[in-house]
Design an enzyme around this catalytic site. Sequence first.
Site, mmCIF file in Angstrom:
data_model
loop_
_atom_site.group_PDB
_atom_site.id
_atom_site.type_symbol
_atom_site.label_atom_id
_atom_site.label_comp_id
_atom_site.label_asym_id
_atom_site.label_seq_id
_atom_site.Cartn_x
_atom_site.Cartn_y
_atom_site.Cartn_z
ATOM 1 N N CYS A 27 0.844 -1.205 0.000
ATOM 2 C CA CYS A 27 0.000 0.000 0.000
ATOM 3 C C CYS A 27 0.873 1.246 0.000
ATOM 4 O O CYS A 27 1.942 1.266 0.596
ATOM 5 C CB CYS A 27 -0.913 0.009 1.235
ATOM 6 S SG CYS A 27 -2.095 1.380 1.199
ATOM 7 N N CYS A 54 -0.909 3.644 7.230
ATOM 8 C CA CYS A 54 -1.742 3.685 8.429
ATOM 9 C C CYS A 54 -1.070 2.819 9.502
ATOM 10 O O CYS A 54 -0.619 1.707 9.211
ATOM 11 C CB CYS A 54 -3.140 3.176 8.112
ATOM 12 S SG CYS A 54 -3.927 4.132 6.804
ATOM 13 N N CYS A 105 -2.142 -0.951 10.446
ATOM 14 C CA CYS A 105 -2.529 -1.823 9.345
ATOM 15 C C CYS A 105 -1.378 -2.723 8.900
ATOM 16 O O CYS A 105 -0.278 -2.245 8.613
ATOM 17 C CB CYS A 105 -3.003 -0.962 8.178
ATOM 18 S SG CYS A 105 -3.305 -1.919 6.695
ATOM 19 N N GLY A 161 -4.181 -2.255 -0.124
ATOM 20 C CA GLY A 161 -4.012 -1.072 -0.946
ATOM 21 C C GLY A 161 -5.105 -0.029 -0.805
ATOM 22 O O GLY A 161 -6.187 -0.299 -0.308
ATOM 23 N N GLU A 162 -4.759 1.189 -1.218
ATOM 24 C CA GLU A 162 -5.730 2.288 -1.276
ATOM 25 C C GLU A 162 -6.206 2.363 -2.728
ATOM 26 O O GLU A 162 -5.454 2.771 -3.621
ATOM 27 C CB GLU A 162 -5.046 3.591 -0.820
ATOM 28 C CG GLU A 162 -5.731 4.879 -1.241
ATOM 29 C CD GLU A 162 -7.189 4.985 -0.800
ATOM 30 O OE1 GLU A 162 -7.490 4.795 0.389
ATOM 31 O OE2 GLU A 162 -8.033 5.261 -1.683
ATOM 32 N N SER A 165 -13.655 1.645 -0.742
ATOM 33 C CA SER A 165 -13.317 2.221 0.559
ATOM 34 C C SER A 165 -12.007 2.981 0.451
ATOM 35 O O SER A 165 -11.027 2.473 -0.092
ATOM 36 C CB SER A 165 -13.175 1.079 1.573
ATOM 37 O OG SER A 165 -12.748 1.588 2.813
ATOM 38 N N SER A 219 -12.698 5.845 5.660
ATOM 39 C CA SER A 219 -12.105 5.452 6.947
ATOM 40 C C SER A 219 -11.862 6.708 7.765
ATOM 41 O O SER A 219 -10.961 7.485 7.447
ATOM 42 C CB SER A 219 -10.777 4.722 6.721
ATOM 43 O OG SER A 219 -10.995 3.511 6.062
ATOM 44 N N LEU A 220 -12.641 6.902 8.801
ATOM 45 C CA LEU A 220 -12.495 8.114 9.620
ATOM 46 C C LEU A 220 -11.512 7.851 10.764
ATOM 47 O O LEU A 220 -10.480 8.493 10.866
ATOM 48 C CB LEU A 220 -13.864 8.564 10.134
ATOM 49 C CG LEU A 220 -13.893 9.907 10.851
ATOM 50 C CD1 LEU A 220 -13.449 11.038 9.931
ATOM 51 C CD2 LEU A 220 -15.289 10.200 11.400
ATOM 52 N N ASN A 222 -8.321 -5.091 16.011
ATOM 53 C CA ASN A 222 -7.710 -6.364 16.370
ATOM 54 C C ASN A 222 -6.192 -6.239 16.249
ATOM 55 O O ASN A 222 -5.663 -6.130 15.151
ATOM 56 C CB ASN A 222 -8.215 -7.473 15.440
ATOM 57 C CG ASN A 222 -7.688 -8.827 15.877
ATOM 58 O OD1 ASN A 222 -6.623 -8.922 16.479
ATOM 59 N ND2 ASN A 222 -8.435 -9.869 15.594
ATOM 60 N N CYS A 256 -10.222 -6.851 8.904
ATOM 61 C CA CYS A 256 -9.689 -5.549 8.503
ATOM 62 C C CYS A 256 -8.280 -5.308 9.002
ATOM 63 O O CYS A 256 -7.981 -5.526 10.161
ATOM 64 C CB CYS A 256 -10.564 -4.447 9.065
ATOM 65 S SG CYS A 256 -12.188 -4.541 8.418
HETATM 66 S S1 SF4 Z 1 -5.644 0.860 6.094
HETATM 67 FE FE1 SF4 Z 1 -5.887 0.793 3.863
HETATM 68 S S2 SF4 Z 1 -4.932 2.712 3.160
HETATM 69 FE FE2 SF4 Z 1 -4.200 2.377 5.245
HETATM 70 S S3 SF4 Z 1 -2.227 1.288 5.000
HETATM 71 FE FE3 SF4 Z 1 -3.860 -0.243 5.247
HETATM 72 S S4 SF4 Z 1 -4.460 -0.825 3.188
HETATM 73 FE FE4 SF4 Z 1 -3.352 1.119 3.056
#
Ligand code: SF4
Length: 342
Positions: A109, A113, A116, A159-160, A191, A214-215, A290, A335
């Site tokens: 990605c 974040c 993540c 990924g975004e 998303s 995603s807030l 989580n 997630c």
């Molecule tokens: S939450 Fe989504 S945008 Fe953020 S690093 Fe993970 S995969 Fe990428």
Amino acid sequence: MKTSIYDIKKLEKHLRHNGFGARELRRTYRMLFREFTPLENLGWDDAFTANFKEQFETSYLTLVSRIDSKIDGATKLLFETPDGKKIETVILRIATGRTSICVSSQVGCTEKCRFCATGELGFFRNLKSEEILDQVVQAGRILASEDRSLRNIVFMGMGEPLRNYDNLVAAMDQLLSEHVFKFVPKRITVSSLGIPELIVKFAQRFPQVSLALSLNGSNDAARSEVMPINNRYPMADLRSMLEQLETIREGIVMIEYIMFKDLNDSVEDAAKVAAFLRGLAVHINLIPYNPDYSLNKSFLPSSIETIEAFKNHLQSEGYKVTRRFSLGQDIAAACGQLANKS
Ligand code: SF4
């Protein structure tokens, strides 16, 4: 170089050249892209199939492994791309009988974040539209073999998606095409972590496709702590974007809110979220964090009682709120857990 099976103009030209009439074309597209029938089962003779495979690339991803959850209806598929990269797709079989798949849009990605697993991998490359569509076809085939049909697609995997804008749009054009996949637009959800100009651009092009934002924070300081993107696009920008979306698209926006202990989960935070979203048509989805699959151990999950109090406050302010129960916890398919175990 072979032609992609997802290049519908060339596919149609080839089939027409070989004597397919309008009815046969419709039947072929239905079987290939809506019933996910393998090429070998289309009823073509062997020589025609062999010749077709010489001219058309029919598969872009190799299934490396499949892990089925022992506790719910999730399946994680690990695919390898032609250049040896690994990506993941998740099938979600919900108790009500509905089925969804969660597809990836990038290898790794571009964003970082801090909660993540995918963000921890770094970024390798964008997926091509064919690689996005092949996830749908291969997952669809598994579901078809179980007599299930694929209902929803969510772009919430690795990924975004909006950072891979052109390939996302190319894949979306095929997914929504009357002649190809023919998905109902609102059953596809894209998303994003919140890149205002790209979300608006996408919504202008696909006003009926569902959107999720995603807030994950009630104020800029808390949001920036988990999502560095907030330093570039603070919450005031997101509010303007949400207002703009209401003028260009139909339907609500799903607000995703991962709950972290003592960071964004108090009733005061709920009140700030309520104020931030005031007057907008949204549905808020609370997601228990989580921590098991992230290398970053600085965040902790909120307790169920805290999440309930947060939810109750938002509901008392008139919002539609759900608490998401993530499927696939045991196979790292929930997630923020994709990619970590591969
Ligand atoms: S939450 Fe989504 S945008 Fe953020 S690093 Fe993970 S995969 Fe990428």
